[in-house]
Design a protein around this motif. Structure first.
Motif, short mmCIF file in Angstrom:
data_model
loop_
_atom_site.label_atom_id
_atom_site.label_comp_id
_atom_site.label_asym_id
_atom_site.label_seq_id
_atom_site.Cartn_x
_atom_site.Cartn_y
_atom_site.Cartn_z
N TYR A 582 52.43 44.46 37.96
CA TYR A 582 51.59 43.68 37.04
C TYR A 582 50.83 44.62 36.11
O TYR A 582 50.23 45.61 36.55
N PHE A 583 50.84 44.28 34.82
CA PHE A 583 50.07 45.02 33.82
C PHE A 583 49.26 44.00 33.02
O PHE A 583 49.81 43.03 32.48
N PRO A 585 47.35 42.02 30.06
CA PRO A 585 47.60 41.92 28.61
C PRO A 585 46.46 42.57 27.83
O PRO A 585 45.39 42.86 28.37
N VAL A 586 46.67 42.75 26.52
CA VAL A 586 45.65 43.38 25.66
C VAL A 586 44.38 42.53 25.64
O VAL A 586 43.27 43.06 25.54
N SER A 587 44.52 41.22 25.73
CA SER A 587 43.35 40.34 25.69
C SER A 587 42.40 40.59 26.85
O SER A 587 41.24 40.16 26.79
N ALA A 588 42.86 41.27 27.89
CA ALA A 588 41.99 41.53 29.02
C ALA A 588 40.89 42.53 28.70
O ALA A 588 39.96 42.71 29.49
N TYR A 589 40.99 43.16 27.53
CA TYR A 589 40.04 44.22 27.20
C TYR A 589 39.15 43.86 26.01
O TYR A 589 38.42 44.71 25.50
N SER A 590 39.19 42.60 25.55
CA SER A 590 38.35 42.20 24.43
C SER A 590 37.66 40.87 24.74
O SER A 590 38.26 39.97 25.35
N ALA A 642 44.35 36.39 38.02
CA ALA A 642 44.41 36.36 39.49
C ALA A 642 44.92 37.69 40.04
O ALA A 642 44.49 38.14 41.11
N GLU A 643 45.83 38.33 39.32
CA GLU A 643 46.35 39.62 39.78
C GLU A 643 45.28 40.70 39.77
O GLU A 643 45.41 41.72 40.46
N ASP A 644 44.24 40.49 38.97
CA ASP A 644 43.16 41.47 38.89
C ASP A 644 42.07 41.22 39.93
O ASP A 644 41.48 42.18 40.43
#
Length: 669
Positions: A582-583, A585-590, A642-644
């Motif tokens: 799992y990686f 997405p970019v939206s996870a950082y904004s 959820a993966e985080d």
């Protein structure tokens, strides 16, 4: 005159040489007496002295008188008829007349002459069990039977008359039973195996047993005897005490002595075989290992908002001079400071930067509002409209802002390993898998509750700066990767030994003339017209009928699947750790910061949960039928997938094929 006298006379006269005497007939006038026999020949006899022979060596040779070796303990040399010949029971003349007697001591006193002849003397030794002995005696005087509990006992089998005694048991009285008819006392004795093993240190047990052990596999044992038993599960061996109560580890298929027993050696009708059954056999062992630890995580995100000055001022049609849109309510610095400081579970990692408009006068020309097409026409006869931003007002307004945040949290990660240890040959023979499952869990508990709320609380995550992710696996010593590897190897060792133990679950039993020397360290080959088998002594029981002097040894051999082949302990190649694919997405950082303007004809109804960001309205008189919003700024931190955030389970499944030692086992029907 005798012939002898004539011969001696001739010798006295002389001859051709001293070394060559010719015997002739000579007449002598006196009688001669001959003391020794003689031989007369018709041919000459030559006598030569024996030559002297010598041997020369290049090294000195010293001849010393025989030495004498003294020992601090008595030594008894048994005749060859007693111990000679381990190849065949019939060749071992245990007692010249085949009759035995028991030599028993109780509490250090010899009670052999008080042994009850109506009850047998029995000694049983089994692998992985305490040795047991039974005898009955008639006490010389009244005594309390319970006083015998714990008294030392030794038992030896000897020839009738007491010669060539061989010890078969050392232990203590475990319990007693009184025979009310004649006043006899029956004693059941044990060699105190559990107590002796429990008294050993773990270091001594480790040296004796070898193998592997881990509390995550076995739990914490009650005492060192249980510890020894658990450690032995990873070794192809058994435990016992010898006849002197010394702890012994007895490897499988590596016995110290060997013995061949043939049909003529065993008691008639006593030989029997019990083959391993499908229920007792195993073709695979499933090893389940879960390594659970806490992943300390960091994520850096950004909250960023910016609107040009033209967004806040009025819009005109410079061709017609018509006011297209009123100005909007401004974003204020106070609103930014309030919203930027209230992100739950996030903390600022950089100072808040607020973009403020520059005070002054602005000409609202068409190019300013809409650079394309170029300015043409006029606005009510003028080229522009002037917007004035006073110096005392500008600092309280904002056109945008920028803030970086960080978040710390804990995530549980479980590596779930499934390793199938398979014996392919037996699985094919059984027509499918027959399995057991063993497992263990290693958990590295993280117990610092303030971590994540107070950034000063250790441990610090390396690289936890700026935007992006960083993490630290909490794996303290004893619950780290090294411990996880030990546990997996322990499970694999136990799986291999379990397959081996199941394969040698067959039994061959027989009885033969008493062999008091026979112990658990012997490997026996049985030669019979309908069977050939080879196995380790699993149990031996010596039974003596004191009245008749007859004694037998009943033997139980552990035999397994045929093949008679060794197999080395596997060199395990552990499976790699499962990979988390799992990686984020970019939206996870904004952060989420939208723009919503009320008072326009197209403005939708206000939705507080959906309209996250800068919410404003058109200034001027309210127009009936249009939607107007509360004037505010909200910031939503990035969503955690959820993966985080949820406990993570990473699965790895591997199959390892192994070979298992097999025994000689042939049956002829």
């Amino acid at each position: 005159m005798s012939i002898a006298a004539e011969a001696i006379g001739a010798a006295a006269i002389g001859g051709d040489s001293p070394a060559a005497l010719v015997l002739e007939y000579v007449t002598t006038p006196w009688p001669i007496t001959i003391a020794t026999p003689y031989v007369r020949t018709l041919w000459p006899v030559t006598v030569q002295p024996a030559p002297e022979q010598r041997v020369t060596t290049p090294w000195p040779v010293t001849i010393a008188p025989p030495g004498v070796v003294a020992t601090p303990w008595p030594v008894r040399v048994l005749p060859a008829s007693v111990v000679g010949g381990l190849d065949g029971a019939a060749s071992w003349a245990a007692a010249p007349n085949g009759l035995w007697t028991a030599v028993v001591t109780l509490g250090g006193a010899d009670i052999s002459d008080r042994i009850d002849h109506s009850a047998p003397v029995r000694v049983r030794r089994s692998r992985n069990a305490a040795a047991l002995a039974e005898f009955t005696f008639l006490p010389a005087s009244n005594l309390a039977p319970q006083s015998l509990i714990g008294r030392a006992v030794t038992i030896a089998f000897a020839q009738q008359g007491g010669g060539n005694a061989q010890r078969v048991f050392t232990g203590v009285v475990q319990l007693t039973e009184v025979g009310l008819d004649i006043g006899s006392i029956a004693c059941l004795c044990t060699d105190r195996a559990q107590e002796i093993w429990a008294a050993m240190s773990r270091e001594a047990i480790d040296d004796a047993v070898g193998g592997r052990w881990h509390a995550a596999v076995s739990g914490e044992p009650d005492d060192n005897f249980r510890y020894m038993e658990e450690r032995l599960q990873s070794v192809g061996a058994s435990w016992a005490l010898d006849v002197w109560q010394s702890p012994r580890i007895i490897p499988w298929r590596a016995a110290a002595r060997s013995l061949t027993v043939r049909t003529a050696d065993v008691d008639e009708g006593s030989l029997a075989i019990e083959l391993p059954t499908r229920d007792s056999l195993r073709s695979r062992i499933i090893c389940r290992f879960q390594y659970r630890y806490t992943l300390l995580r960091y994520r850096g995100a950004i909250a960023q908002f910016n609107q040009p000055l033209s967004f806040f001022v009025s819009w005109y049609d410079f061709t017609t001079g018509e006011l297209l849109k009123d100005s909007v309510q401004w974003l204020t610095s106070a609103m930014v400071e309030s919203a930027a400081s209230s992100l739950p579970d996030w903390f600022a990692t950089t100072p808040l930067t607020i973009l403020r408009p520059t005070p002054g006068s602005y000409e609202l020309r068409r190019p300013f509002l809409d650079p394309v097409p170029p300015y043409e026409g006029s606005l009510g006869g003028t080229d522009s409209v002037t917007f004035v931003l006073p110096p005392d007002v500008a600092p309280s307004l904002a056109t945008g802002f920028r803030q970086e945040y960080g978040a710390l949290w804990q995530q549980s990660v479980t590596r779930d390993y499934t390793i199938n240890v398979v014996w392919p040959e037996i699985e094919a023979q059984l027509g499918g898998p027959v399995w057991d499952e063993i497992g263990a869990t290693l958990e590295a508990e993280f117990d610092q509750p303030d971590w994540g709320r107070d950034v000063s609380v250790e441990p610090a995550i390396p690289g936890a700066v700026g935007l992006g992710d960083a993490s630290l696996a909490w794996q303290p010593e004893g619950a780290d990767e090294a411990a996880a590897e030990v546990i997996m190897r322990t499970l694999l060792d136990r799986a291999w030994v379990s397959l081996w133990a199941a394969s040698r679950s067959g039994r061959v039993s027989f009885a033969l003339a008493c062999r008091p020397d026979l112990w658990l360290d012997t490997r026996i080959t049985v030669e019979h017209e309908r069977m050939r088998a080879q196995g380790d002594v699993e149990q031996v029981e010596h039974l003596l009928d004191v009245a008749s002097g007859n004694a037998t040894s009943e033997v139980l051999l552990a035999v397994g699947m045929p093949g008679n082949a060794d197999a080395p302990h596997p060199a395990w190649v552990l499976p790699p750790a499962p990979i988390d694919e799992y990686f984020p997405p970019v939206s996870a950082y904004s952060c989420t910061i939208g723009t919503y303007v009320g008072g326009d004809p197209e403005s939708p109804p206000f939705d507080d949960s959906a309209m996250v960001g800068f919410v404003t309205n058109r200034e001027g008189a309210a127009v009936e039928g249009r939607e107007y919003y509360p004037h505010k700024l909200t910031i939503r931190a990035p969503d955690m997938a959820a993966e985080d955030r949820d406990p993570r389970e990473l699965v790895s499944e591997t199959e390892i094929a192994v070979a298992i030692p097999t025994d000689l086992l042939e049956t002829i029907v």
